[in-house]
Write a protein that holds these residues in place. Sequence first.
Motif, PDB file in Angstrom:
ATOM      1  N   ALA A   5      42.592  10.320 -37.118  1.00 52.81           N
ATOM      2  CA  ALA A   5      41.251  10.876 -36.919  1.00 52.81           C
ATOM      3  C   ALA A   5      40.307   9.722 -36.610  1.00 52.81           C
ATOM      4  CB  ALA A   5      40.799  11.624 -38.162  1.00 52.81           C
ATOM      5  N   VAL A   6      39.558   9.834 -35.511  1.00 52.19           N
ATOM      6  CA  VAL A   6      38.654   8.761 -35.087  1.00 52.19           C
ATOM      7  C   VAL A   6      37.231   9.307 -35.015  1.00 52.19           C
ATOM      8  CG1 VAL A   6      40.488   7.642 -33.784  1.00 52.19           C
ATOM      9  CG2 VAL A   6      38.972   9.248 -32.623  1.00 52.19           C
ATOM     10  N   ASP A   7      36.276   8.397 -34.985  1.00 53.98           N
ATOM     11  CA  ASP A   7      34.878   8.784 -34.874  1.00 53.98           C
ATOM     12  C   ASP A   7      34.580   9.331 -33.490  1.00 53.98           C
ATOM     13  OD1 ASP A   7      34.455   7.897 -37.457  1.00 53.98           O
ATOM     14  OD2 ASP A   7      33.888   5.871 -36.792  1.00 53.98           O
ATOM     15  N   ALA A  15      34.035   4.423 -26.180  1.00 46.27           N
ATOM     16  CA  ALA A  15      34.884   3.228 -26.135  1.00 46.27           C
ATOM     17  C   ALA A  15      36.087   3.456 -25.234  1.00 46.27           C
ATOM     18  CB  ALA A  15      35.333   2.857 -27.548  1.00 46.27           C
ATOM     19  N   TRP A  16      36.632   4.677 -25.233  1.00 45.32           N
ATOM     20  CA  TRP A  16      37.769   4.974 -24.354  1.00 45.32           C
ATOM     21  C   TRP A  16      37.385   4.794 -22.892  1.00 45.32           C
ATOM     22  CZ3 TRP A  16      38.913  10.288 -27.097  1.00 45.32           C
ATOM     23  CH2 TRP A  16      39.381  10.026 -28.391  1.00 45.32           C
ATOM     24  N   LEU A  17      36.215   5.314 -22.535  1.00 46.64           N
ATOM     25  CA  LEU A  17      35.754   5.175 -21.153  1.00 46.64           C
ATOM     26  C   LEU A  17      35.480   3.719 -20.816  1.00 46.64           C
ATOM     27  CD1 LEU A  17      33.414   8.287 -21.066  1.00 46.64           C
ATOM     28  CD2 LEU A  17      35.427   7.954 -19.633  1.00 46.64           C
ATOM     29  N   THR A  18      34.936   2.977 -21.770  1.00 44.09           N
ATOM     30  CA  THR A  18      34.684   1.550 -21.544  1.00 44.09           C
ATOM     31  C   THR A  18      35.997   0.794 -21.323  1.00 44.09           C
ATOM     32  OG1 THR A  18      32.700   1.635 -22.933  1.00 44.09           O
ATOM     33  CG2 THR A  18      33.653  -0.534 -22.515  1.00 44.09           C
ATOM     34  N   GLN A  19      37.005   1.112 -22.126  1.00 45.63           N
ATOM     35  CA  GLN A  19      38.304   0.471 -21.952  1.00 45.63           C
ATOM     36  C   GLN A  19      38.968   0.897 -20.650  1.00 45.63           C
ATOM     37  OE1 GLN A  19      40.710   0.875 -25.578  1.00 45.63           O
ATOM     38  NE2 GLN A  19      38.830   0.841 -26.778  1.00 45.63           N
ATOM     39  N   VAL A  47      39.448   5.190 -13.968  1.00 42.39           N
ATOM     40  CA  VAL A  47      38.757   4.999 -15.253  1.00 42.39           C
ATOM     41  C   VAL A  47      39.166   6.085 -16.238  1.00 42.39           C
ATOM     42  CG1 VAL A  47      36.501   5.015 -16.386  1.00 42.39           C
ATOM     43  CG2 VAL A  47      36.806   3.770 -14.247  1.00 42.39           C
ATOM     44  N   LEU A  48      39.264   7.321 -15.765  1.00 46.18           N
ATOM     45  CA  LEU A  48      39.697   8.409 -16.643  1.00 46.18           C
ATOM     46  C   LEU A  48      41.140   8.208 -17.097  1.00 46.18           C
ATOM     47  CD1 LEU A  48      38.121  11.544 -14.906  1.00 46.18           C
ATOM     48  CD2 LEU A  48      37.354  10.375 -16.982  1.00 46.18           C
ATOM     49  N   TYR A  63      44.694   6.557 -21.718  1.00 49.62           N
ATOM     50  CA  TYR A  63      45.578   5.576 -22.354  1.00 49.62           C
ATOM     51  C   TYR A  63      44.915   4.983 -23.595  1.00 49.62           C
ATOM     52  CZ  TYR A  63      48.289   1.289 -22.992  1.00 49.62           C
ATOM     53  OH  TYR A  63      49.047   0.268 -23.536  1.00 49.62           O
ATOM     54  N   ALA A  64      43.623   4.653 -23.483  1.00 49.55           N
ATOM     55  CA  ALA A  64      42.909   4.096 -24.635  1.00 49.55           C
ATOM     56  C   ALA A  64      42.830   5.121 -25.768  1.00 49.55           C
ATOM     57  CB  ALA A  64      41.502   3.666 -24.210  1.00 49.55           C
TER      58      ALA A  64
END
Length: 256
Positions: free
Chosen positions: A30-32, A38-42, A240-241, A246-247
């Motif tokens: 479970a994540v915030d 952050a996923w999109l940034t990565q 990016v998506l 993956y992130a």
Amino acid sequence: MTEVNPYRAPQALVSDTIEQSGSLAAEPNAVDAGRSLAWLTQGWQLFRQAPLVWLALCVIGLLSFMVLAWIPIVGQLATTLLSVLFAGGAMLGCRALDNDEDLTVTHLFAGFQSHLGPLLTVGALYLAGVFVLIVAVALVSGGTALGLMRGGVDAGTAVGAILLALMVSALVVVPLGMALWFAPALVTLHDMPPVEAMKRSFRGCLRNWLAFVVFGVIAIVLAVLASIPFMLGWLVLLPVLAGSVYAGYKDVFLQN
């Protein structure tokens, strides 16, 4: 006979280290909700590591879909299956970049070589769910329309039945998307059986539903922006998506 030096420092294969650090958690983490950003940034960072190759992958993929679009019915089905195969290849490409390896055009087709059967099964199961949904909606809306033409159903009842069918379809499409979202990553990166991959993908999305709501809102805004300059922004947004998926997979499924 080779003597073993007892004072030699212990050695380990790099592949063993990578495999250990990338082991699956027993249950999805479970994540915030803020992790979606952050996923999109990565995902953007992964794109920046090999932008030209990503652009080439997008062009090849989109051209493949355009060719299939000319084939009635079969082409649409093949497009769904091909998108799952390409998604598996994209996950392998993201892992290569994550391990400081080169991304190549061949990564787009890597799913064909290593996980063709499982990825096709994932795509087929998704299509089966969509087909059942379409048949159910068609039966409800078609029967209502026929009753309306024969005068056996009033207009208000007909509209209500059609709206209900659309609502039910939306409630079914969302779980199907949740089951599909991480399945290519779990199949290609962990050799997980298709059904188990879709179940675990669903559980991972469900456990982090708020993060995915936030992710979806941001993705919709980015999709609108990407569509403004003659759809050219999608050449960047799609990689990016893919990187964000993956992130997200690493955040939700790997041991902390």
